[in-house]
Scaffold this active site. Sequence first.
Site, PDB file in Angstrom:
ATOM      1  N   GLU A   1       0.815  -1.528  -0.308  1.00 60.86           N
ATOM      2  CA  GLU A   1      -0.182  -0.168  -0.129  1.00 60.86           C
ATOM      3  C   GLU A   1       0.546   1.506   0.032  1.00 60.86           C
ATOM      4  OE1 GLU A   1      -2.734  -0.382   3.336  1.00 60.86           O
ATOM      5  OE2 GLU A   1      -3.268  -2.295   3.058  1.00 60.86           O
TER       6      GLU A   1
ATOM      7  N   GLU B   1      -6.391 -10.876  -0.754  1.00 62.93           N
ATOM      8  CA  GLU B   1      -7.002 -10.037   0.243  1.00 62.93           C
ATOM      9  C   GLU B   1      -8.663  -9.870  -0.848  1.00 62.93           C
ATOM     10  OE1 GLU B   1      -5.742  -6.836   2.031  1.00 62.93           O
ATOM     11  OE2 GLU B   1      -3.361  -7.826   1.424  1.00 62.93           O
TER      12      GLU B   1
HETATM   13  O1  9MR Z   1      -7.312  -7.989   8.317  1.00 66.79           O
HETATM   14  C1  9MR Z   1      -6.629  -7.196   8.934  1.00 66.79           C
HETATM   15  C2  9MR Z   1      -7.091  -6.483   9.799  1.00 66.79           C
HETATM   16  O2  9MR Z   1      -7.316  -7.658  11.227  1.00 66.79           O
HETATM   17  C3  9MR Z   1      -6.234  -6.230  11.296  1.00 66.79           C
HETATM   18  O3  9MR Z   1      -7.063  -5.313  12.104  1.00 66.79           O
HETATM   19  C4  9MR Z   1      -6.205  -4.972  10.235  1.00 66.79           C
HETATM   20  C5  9MR Z   1      -4.926  -3.496  10.549  1.00 66.79           C
HETATM   21  O4  9MR Z   1      -5.126  -2.805  10.005  1.00 66.79           O
HETATM   22  O5  9MR Z   1      -5.086  -5.447   8.935  1.00 66.79           O
HETATM   23  C6  9MR Z   1      -6.052  -5.846   8.035  1.00 66.79           C
HETATM   24  O6  9MR Z   1      -5.703  -6.762   6.905  1.00 66.79           O
HETATM   25  C7  9MR Z   1      -5.302  -5.656   5.994  1.00 66.79           C
HETATM   26  C8  9MR Z   1      -3.650  -6.402   5.168  1.00 66.79           C
HETATM   27  O7  9MR Z   1      -2.869  -6.180   6.179  1.00 66.79           O
HETATM   28  C9  9MR Z   1      -3.872  -5.103   4.290  1.00 66.79           C
HETATM   29  N1  9MR Z   1      -4.350  -4.553   3.590  1.00 66.79           N
HETATM   30  C10 9MR Z   1      -5.864  -4.181   3.456  1.00 66.79           C
HETATM   31  C11 9MR Z   1      -6.501  -5.311   5.257  1.00 66.79           C
HETATM   32  C12 9MR Z   1      -7.726  -4.951   5.627  1.00 66.79           C
HETATM   33  O8  9MR Z   1      -7.527  -3.932   6.172  1.00 66.79           O
END
Ligand code: 9MR
Length: 373
Positions: free
Chosen positions: A164, A269
Amino acid sequence: MKNLCLIPVAAIALMLGACSTSQKQTAATDVPTLKDAFKDSFLIGAAVTPACTDGIDHAADSLVSLHFNSIVAENCMKSEKINPAEGVYDWKDADSFVDYGTRHGMKIIGHTLVWHSQLAPWFPVDSTGKYVTADVLKERLRNHITTVMTRYKGKIHGWDVVNEAILDDGTYRKTPFYDILGEEFIPFAFECAAAADPEAELYLNDYSMASPAKRETYIRIINDLRKRGIRIDGIGMQGHMGMDYPDFDEFEKSIVEYGKTGVGVMITEWDMSALPTVNTGANVADTAAYNKMLNPYPDGLPEDIDRKWNDRMGRMMEMFLRHSDVITRVTAWGVTDGDSWKNNWPVRGRTEYPLLFSRSNEPKPFLNTYLSK
Ligand code: 9MR
């Protein structure tokens, strides 16, 4: 009736105790699986939690081991978790994740080495809270990348090296990495990663990849890296979707354009929110009505929404299959609806329906086409 998809192969063999060995094997391998369905097209993966890899969440464990041939760590490899203080590493959940994938012969994906979010607070600052110098940040990045990748060298198939980094308008996100190192933080991270594990694939990963401006920037970055002789093996198009986004044509165009650069394209994702996109500015005086609007389907999706959701997911899957010449992996961001991050984002405590398996561990209807082939 019991859901066969939930029953581990070993349990099926036990249930068939009276049968001959050859009958048992036939029964076990007869269960239709996603990994079989897509074996000639791409890897099929899921993001997993420690509850799954430690065997506490039996439902997730059974589904993942049966249906998926790739896993990615949903949270346990992010810097705040794995490297919470300088020189301090917490390997517990990451070790268990890698062991699980190894035991099941899966392609294991590390997520993620360089990300501004869930970044360990110590990483970009000194003891007074001020940004460290470029040299210090490079040293910290090199140490982090090298230490984490070395521990799992030979076991991890690919890493989301940088996550990102670009905004939807195609400009660089203003993170501590960018503020201190400028655009060079990306090539630097890839150089460190390539040196740490020459065999592991190295990826960029981001969301909103249907955005033309973002696409243009990532293509420029990929081409620049290659021109400089810095290895990059793939681009991850995060597939966080909803009922009204992304624009399917633009998403497909991105798959094609990324494919043309010569790196592998991955749909990472993947999930699709079934709930209406939240309008937090709505002026609703009645709290019950407001809650109902935010969380409209706590007891199950209405048939028409369910059909629309499945139709959209099916169209996406067909798009991925159309481009299986460049798509190397499709990974869902979780296993069953109940454990999706979307139940708590952008509003906490909603009942969402974004994943490939329902709360009762059934494959969603759009998958039947593939499971019955
Ligand atoms: O799914 C993840 C969630 O459990 C966490 O709380 C969150 C914190 O930022 O991150 C989520 O996963 C993210 C991923 O690592 C990167 N892309 C966006 C995803 C959804 O937020």
